[in-house]
Design a protein around this motif. Sequence first.
Motif, PDB file in Angstrom:
ATOM      1  N   PRO A   1       0.835  -1.196   0.000  1.00  0.00           N
ATOM      2  CA  PRO A   1       0.000   0.000   0.000  1.00  0.00           C
ATOM      3  C   PRO A   1       0.876   1.255   0.000  1.00  0.00           C
ATOM      4  O   PRO A   1       2.079   1.195   0.295  1.00  0.00           O
ATOM      5  CB  PRO A   1      -0.784  -0.094   1.311  1.00  0.00           C
TER       6      PRO A   1
ATOM      7  N   THR B   1     -10.001  -9.527   2.517  1.00  0.00           N
ATOM      8  CA  THR B   1      -9.436  -8.308   1.946  1.00  0.00           C
ATOM      9  C   THR B   1      -9.845  -7.107   2.784  1.00  0.00           C
ATOM     10  O   THR B   1     -10.795  -7.169   3.575  1.00  0.00           O
ATOM     11  CB  THR B   1      -9.925  -8.093   0.496  1.00  0.00           C
ATOM     12  N   ASP B   2      -9.131  -6.009   2.582  1.00  0.00           N
ATOM     13  CA  ASP B   2      -9.505  -4.775   3.265  1.00  0.00           C
ATOM     14  C   ASP B   2     -10.639  -4.098   2.498  1.00  0.00           C
ATOM     15  O   ASP B   2     -11.138  -4.625   1.499  1.00  0.00           O
ATOM     16  CB  ASP B   2      -8.291  -3.859   3.462  1.00  0.00           C
ATOM     17  N   ILE B   3     -11.015  -2.923   2.919  1.00  0.00           N
ATOM     18  CA  ILE B   3     -12.144  -2.209   2.322  1.00  0.00           C
ATOM     19  C   ILE B   3     -11.920  -1.894   0.840  1.00  0.00           C
ATOM     20  O   ILE B   3     -12.860  -1.751   0.073  1.00  0.00           O
ATOM     21  CB  ILE B   3     -12.456  -0.936   3.137  1.00  0.00           C
ATOM     22  N   ASP B   4     -10.650  -1.809   0.422  1.00  0.00           N
ATOM     23  CA  ASP B   4     -10.323  -1.521  -0.976  1.00  0.00           C
ATOM     24  C   ASP B   4     -10.109  -2.785  -1.807  1.00  0.00           C
ATOM     25  O   ASP B   4      -9.732  -2.713  -2.971  1.00  0.00           O
ATOM     26  CB  ASP B   4      -9.074  -0.638  -1.053  1.00  0.00           C
TER      27      ASP B   4
ATOM     28  N   ASN C   1      -7.811  -5.128  -1.126  1.00  0.00           N
ATOM     29  CA  ASN C   1      -6.419  -5.585  -1.049  1.00  0.00           C
ATOM     30  C   ASN C   1      -6.295  -6.747  -0.066  1.00  0.00           C
ATOM     31  O   ASN C   1      -7.029  -6.803   0.921  1.00  0.00           O
ATOM     32  CB  ASN C   1      -5.517  -4.433  -0.584  1.00  0.00           C
TER      33      ASN C   1
END
Length: 111
Positions: A6, A74-77, A79
């Motif tokens: 990131p 995954t994260d909010i995006d 990833n």
Amino acid sequence: MSIPLPEPTNCPDCNVPPGKMHDDRCDIARCALTGWQRSGCTHPSSTMCNTRWDGLYPGIVECFERGWTIPDVTDIDGNPMPDLNRLYAESTWDPGSQRMVPTSESGGGQA
């Protein structure tokens, strides 16, 4: 398998920019000698074990370099999420390089 990192950000606790030393009371800062959270450090002076903020939460770089992510999470995006539990279970802090190294490469257990 290496995963793209990131974008670096300021420390989410003490707000220092990448490359600067964490503030004295930062909860994210790690002890330079042990790799553990500096807020629980038992050294007489926390300044001797302060670390620089590199722009990413501690351990993320090592996880992504080794492809250690949590499957199907995954994260909010969207990833991949780093598997920090695996990192701390299978790695040891190396004070010389200021990073976690696989226990098999370090020749010992956690400091």
